[in-house]
Design a protein around this motif. Sequence first.
Motif, PDB file in Angstrom:
ATOM      1  N   PHE A 168      56.187  34.893 104.241  1.00  0.00           N
ATOM      2  CA  PHE A 168      55.767  33.943 103.295  1.00  0.00           C
ATOM      3  C   PHE A 168      55.010  34.959 102.159  1.00  0.00           C
ATOM      4  O   PHE A 168      53.950  35.361 102.580  1.00  0.00           O
ATOM      5  CB  PHE A 168      55.449  32.793 103.483  1.00  0.00           C
ATOM      6  N   LEU A 169      55.616  35.003 101.175  1.00  0.00           N
ATOM      7  CA  LEU A 169      55.174  35.811 100.125  1.00  0.00           C
ATOM      8  C   LEU A 169      55.108  35.271  98.843  1.00  0.00           C
ATOM      9  O   LEU A 169      54.642  35.593  97.733  1.00  0.00           O
ATOM     10  CB  LEU A 169      55.881  37.174  99.850  1.00  0.00           C
ATOM     11  N   ASP A 170      55.413  33.825  98.747  1.00  0.00           N
ATOM     12  CA  ASP A 170      55.430  33.000  97.555  1.00  0.00           C
ATOM     13  C   ASP A 170      53.925  32.408  97.349  1.00  0.00           C
ATOM     14  O   ASP A 170      53.891  31.331  97.498  1.00  0.00           O
ATOM     15  CB  ASP A 170      56.399  31.885  97.913  1.00  0.00           C
ATOM     16  N   ASN A 171      53.486  33.355  96.843  1.00  0.00           N
ATOM     17  CA  ASN A 171      51.843  33.104  96.602  1.00  0.00           C
ATOM     18  C   ASN A 171      51.740  32.678  95.258  1.00  0.00           C
ATOM     19  O   ASN A 171      52.631  32.794  94.553  1.00  0.00           O
ATOM     20  CB  ASN A 171      50.949  34.317  96.940  1.00  0.00           C
ATOM     21  N   HIS A 172      50.274  32.450  94.805  1.00  0.00           N
ATOM     22  CA  HIS A 172      50.172  31.976  93.482  1.00  0.00           C
ATOM     23  C   HIS A 172      49.712  32.990  92.554  1.00  0.00           C
ATOM     24  O   HIS A 172      48.909  32.772  91.574  1.00  0.00           O
ATOM     25  CB  HIS A 172      48.851  30.868  93.172  1.00  0.00           C
ATOM     26  N   ALA A 173      50.086  34.388  92.530  1.00  0.00           N
ATOM     27  CA  ALA A 173      49.890  35.275  91.712  1.00  0.00           C
ATOM     28  C   ALA A 173      50.419  35.246  90.490  1.00  0.00           C
ATOM     29  O   ALA A 173      51.770  34.590  90.434  1.00  0.00           O
ATOM     30  CB  ALA A 173      50.204  36.718  92.447  1.00  0.00           C
ATOM     31  N   LEU A 174      49.998  35.668  89.453  1.00  0.00           N
ATOM     32  CA  LEU A 174      50.589  35.905  88.212  1.00  0.00           C
ATOM     33  C   LEU A 174      51.774  36.760  87.867  1.00  0.00           C
ATOM     34  O   LEU A 174      52.446  36.603  86.914  1.00  0.00           O
ATOM     35  CB  LEU A 174      49.491  35.834  87.055  1.00  0.00           C
ATOM     36  N   VAL A 175      51.839  37.603  88.805  1.00  0.00           N
ATOM     37  CA  VAL A 175      52.719  38.727  88.438  1.00  0.00           C
ATOM     38  C   VAL A 175      53.497  38.930  89.868  1.00  0.00           C
ATOM     39  O   VAL A 175      53.132  38.912  90.885  1.00  0.00           O
ATOM     40  CB  VAL A 175      52.131  40.055  88.057  1.00  0.00           C
ATOM     41  N   ASN A 176      54.712  39.090  89.991  1.00  0.00           N
ATOM     42  CA  ASN A 176      55.549  39.307  91.083  1.00  0.00           C
ATOM     43  C   ASN A 176      56.120  40.848  91.034  1.00  0.00           C
ATOM     44  O   ASN A 176      56.819  41.255  90.036  1.00  0.00           O
ATOM     45  CB  ASN A 176      56.772  38.404  91.001  1.00  0.00           C
ATOM     46  N   SER A 177      55.718  41.493  92.076  1.00  0.00           N
ATOM     47  CA  SER A 177      56.065  42.735  91.977  1.00  0.00           C
ATOM     48  C   SER A 177      56.965  43.331  93.108  1.00  0.00           C
ATOM     49  O   SER A 177      56.834  44.393  93.801  1.00  0.00           O
ATOM     50  CB  SER A 177      55.032  43.813  92.224  1.00  0.00           C
ATOM     51  N   VAL A 178      57.748  42.252  93.976  1.00  0.00           N
ATOM     52  CA  VAL A 178      58.376  42.435  94.953  1.00  0.00           C
ATOM     53  C   VAL A 178      59.908  42.598  94.477  1.00  0.00           C
ATOM     54  O   VAL A 178      60.460  41.369  93.855  1.00  0.00           O
ATOM     55  CB  VAL A 178      58.300  41.234  95.989  1.00  0.00           C
ATOM     56  N   HIS A 179      60.532  43.529  94.302  1.00  0.00           N
ATOM     57  CA  HIS A 179      62.052  43.780  93.913  1.00  0.00           C
ATOM     58  C   HIS A 179      62.938  43.364  94.929  1.00  0.00           C
ATOM     59  O   HIS A 179      62.865  43.435  96.010  1.00  0.00           O
ATOM     60  CB  HIS A 179      62.040  45.357  93.517  1.00  0.00           C
ATOM     61  N   PRO A 180      64.065  42.823  94.238  1.00  0.00           N
ATOM     62  CA  PRO A 180      65.178  42.533  95.295  1.00  0.00           C
ATOM     63  C   PRO A 180      65.615  43.495  96.193  1.00  0.00           C
ATOM     64  O   PRO A 180      66.188  43.140  97.266  1.00  0.00           O
ATOM     65  CB  PRO A 180      66.149  42.105  94.301  1.00  0.00           C
ATOM     66  N   THR A 181      65.849  44.731  95.849  1.00  0.00           N
ATOM     67  CA  THR A 181      66.136  45.717  96.835  1.00  0.00           C
ATOM     68  C   THR A 181      65.331  45.855  97.914  1.00  0.00           C
ATOM     69  O   THR A 181      65.919  46.172  98.769  1.00  0.00           O
ATOM     70  CB  THR A 181      66.283  47.057  96.033  1.00  0.00           C
ATOM     71  N   SER A 182      63.762  45.651  97.687  1.00  0.00           N
ATOM     72  CA  SER A 182      62.881  45.559  98.778  1.00  0.00           C
ATOM     73  C   SER A 182      63.275  44.587  99.816  1.00  0.00           C
ATOM     74  O   SER A 182      63.201  44.635 101.029  1.00  0.00           O
ATOM     75  CB  SER A 182      61.634  45.511  98.479  1.00  0.00           C
ATOM     76  N   VAL A 183      63.667  43.276  99.248  1.00  0.00           N
ATOM     77  CA  VAL A 183      63.893  42.101 100.105  1.00  0.00           C
ATOM     78  C   VAL A 183      65.045  42.731 100.870  1.00  0.00           C
ATOM     79  O   VAL A 183      65.406  41.970 102.162  1.00  0.00           O
ATOM     80  CB  VAL A 183      64.166  41.091  99.220  1.00  0.00           C
ATOM     81  N   LEU A 184      66.362  43.164 100.200  1.00  0.00           N
ATOM     82  CA  LEU A 184      67.525  43.453 101.061  1.00  0.00           C
ATOM     83  C   LEU A 184      67.020  44.309 102.215  1.00  0.00           C
ATOM     84  O   LEU A 184      67.569  44.164 103.288  1.00  0.00           O
ATOM     85  CB  LEU A 184      68.561  44.065 100.052  1.00  0.00           C
ATOM     86  N   LYS A 185      66.208  45.207 102.184  1.00  0.00           N
ATOM     87  CA  LYS A 185      65.828  46.251 103.033  1.00  0.00           C
ATOM     88  C   LYS A 185      65.120  45.527 104.305  1.00  0.00           C
ATOM     89  O   LYS A 185      65.438  45.680 105.361  1.00  0.00           O
ATOM     90  CB  LYS A 185      64.939  47.552 102.739  1.00  0.00           C
ATOM     91  N   LEU A 186      64.305  44.428 103.758  1.00  0.00           N
ATOM     92  CA  LEU A 186      63.568  43.568 104.775  1.00  0.00           C
ATOM     93  C   LEU A 186      64.703  42.894 105.456  1.00  0.00           C
ATOM     94  O   LEU A 186      64.681  42.911 106.723  1.00  0.00           O
ATOM     95  CB  LEU A 186      62.760  42.432 104.180  1.00  0.00           C
ATOM     96  N   LEU A 187      65.663  41.997 104.817  1.00  0.00           N
ATOM     97  CA  LEU A 187      66.614  41.319 105.755  1.00  0.00           C
ATOM     98  C   LEU A 187      67.675  42.385 106.810  1.00  0.00           C
ATOM     99  O   LEU A 187      67.776  41.854 107.580  1.00  0.00           O
ATOM    100  CB  LEU A 187      67.556  40.893 104.624  1.00  0.00           C
ATOM    101  N   GLU A 188      67.741  43.596 106.242  1.00  0.00           N
ATOM    102  CA  GLU A 188      68.578  44.387 107.076  1.00  0.00           C
ATOM    103  C   GLU A 188      67.815  44.913 108.243  1.00  0.00           C
ATOM    104  O   GLU A 188      68.435  44.986 109.564  1.00  0.00           O
ATOM    105  CB  GLU A 188      69.080  45.709 106.279  1.00  0.00           C
ATOM    106  N   ALA A 189      66.508  44.951 108.110  1.00  0.00           N
ATOM    107  CA  ALA A 189      65.500  45.557 109.060  1.00  0.00           C
ATOM    108  C   ALA A 189      65.370  44.429 110.167  1.00  0.00           C
ATOM    109  O   ALA A 189      64.815  44.541 111.316  1.00  0.00           O
ATOM    110  CB  ALA A 189      64.331  46.307 108.727  1.00  0.00           C
ATOM    111  N   CYS A 190      65.352  42.985 109.626  1.00  0.00           N
ATOM    112  CA  CYS A 190      64.831  42.042 110.421  1.00  0.00           C
ATOM    113  C   CYS A 190      65.814  40.945 110.586  1.00  0.00           C
ATOM    114  O   CYS A 190      65.850  39.918 110.035  1.00  0.00           O
ATOM    115  CB  CYS A 190      63.606  41.434 109.871  1.00  0.00           C
ATOM    116  N   PRO A 191      66.795  41.167 111.628  1.00  0.00           N
ATOM    117  CA  PRO A 191      68.020  40.551 111.656  1.00  0.00           C
ATOM    118  C   PRO A 191      67.597  39.036 112.298  1.00  0.00           C
ATOM    119  O   PRO A 191      68.363  38.145 112.005  1.00  0.00           O
ATOM    120  CB  PRO A 191      68.954  41.021 112.729  1.00  0.00           C
ATOM    121  N   HIS A 192      66.406  38.936 112.867  1.00  0.00           N
ATOM    122  CA  HIS A 192      66.051  37.610 113.409  1.00  0.00           C
ATOM    123  C   HIS A 192      65.353  36.746 112.448  1.00  0.00           C
ATOM    124  O   HIS A 192      64.983  35.652 112.903  1.00  0.00           O
ATOM    125  CB  HIS A 192      65.469  37.965 114.825  1.00  0.00           C
ATOM    126  N   LEU A 193      65.145  37.111 111.170  1.00  0.00           N
ATOM    127  CA  LEU A 193      64.411  36.204 110.223  1.00  0.00           C
ATOM    128  C   LEU A 193      64.918  34.985 110.039  1.00  0.00           C
ATOM    129  O   LEU A 193      65.988  34.764 109.825  1.00  0.00           O
ATOM    130  CB  LEU A 193      64.359  37.034 108.904  1.00  0.00           C
TER     131      LEU A 193
END
Length: 374
Positions: A168-193
Amino acid sequence: MQEPVDKLPEEVLALIFRDLPLRDRAVAARVCRAWAVAATNSAVWSDTSISCDCELEDLLSPYLSSCLDHIHNLRLEYEPSKKPSRGMATELLTTLASQAPRLRGLRLECRGEKPLFDAGQDILGAVRAICGAAHQLRHLDLRHLPYTLDDTLVLKAAGGCPELRSLFLDNHALVNSVHPTSVLKLLEACPHLRALGLHLASMSRAALELLAAPHRSPFALLALRCACPEDARASPLPDEAWATLSCRHPELEVELELEPVLPVEAVTRILQPAVPVTVLRLNLSGDTVGPVRFAARHYGETLRALEVRASASPELHTALEELAARCAGLREIHCFCVVRPSVLDAFRTHCPRLRSYTLKLKREPHPWRPTLVR
């Protein structure tokens, strides 16, 4: 004569000690050898909550350090505006990472105010170290961190935590610096998410398609927070991608949280008929009536909880009554403005599964407490 408490077996003492505050555990460990053994039993430490405000002083070494290896699930609370509290939290996490922990779950919670000029790099650096060392980590919850989370953290989790089940990274920060390509790499590396919380701008069509792939484990929860300028500018995710994902994972629940930064046109793009929204939180600076009516007409089969923060108006009351009539499966409704009696009557009449509600007929002192349905 031996006291009765001295005759208790280690397993029973451990069950008692695990409910004690951290400082009391340390005191118990100094009473006698039997208590010291019980106070360091793995059963005492498997699920541990620690507050850095009052508990860690003089405890990190040596007592706590010797027990860190037994912690499987850690909830760590600290105050970022207090340098000693933040320092203790950083030291504990760094020490934990250096011991190649058997950690399964980590939840960080901030209390109080965030320092104006502190970017939280000390804490975030320690979390990255945990991700690189705790290879069995399954649950990481950073929703209550006020800092900007970035690609470095996500990629560290992708490379070091292949067993992740929830992030869970959906925090209350005023800026979002997590790019969609990083999320794709996360999903590829963590198949049980199975559960993922992100800002909307971090999601992409490719991510939805990957989650719908045949080889994926069942996916249960997607929490999307829309609160940053990046979220307001994000491209809409196609209805067909949502439909495919819902077909692949029929039990999928989507939580949407919409904040005042969103203009009306962005809200219109985000609220799509094919999204299986189960929880909807509306805290908008513009029109709220339209989104409530949209939810009534398109999320009637899936909506389980609705939270509305808006000014009272006859139009809003009518929209809420329409939603009550269409969303029979609703379990929670929380409206933070005074409503007319017919709104309360509508939810009581049409929502038999209602478990709690905040529907005030007159102004009351804050905070407003929900009413539980028995």
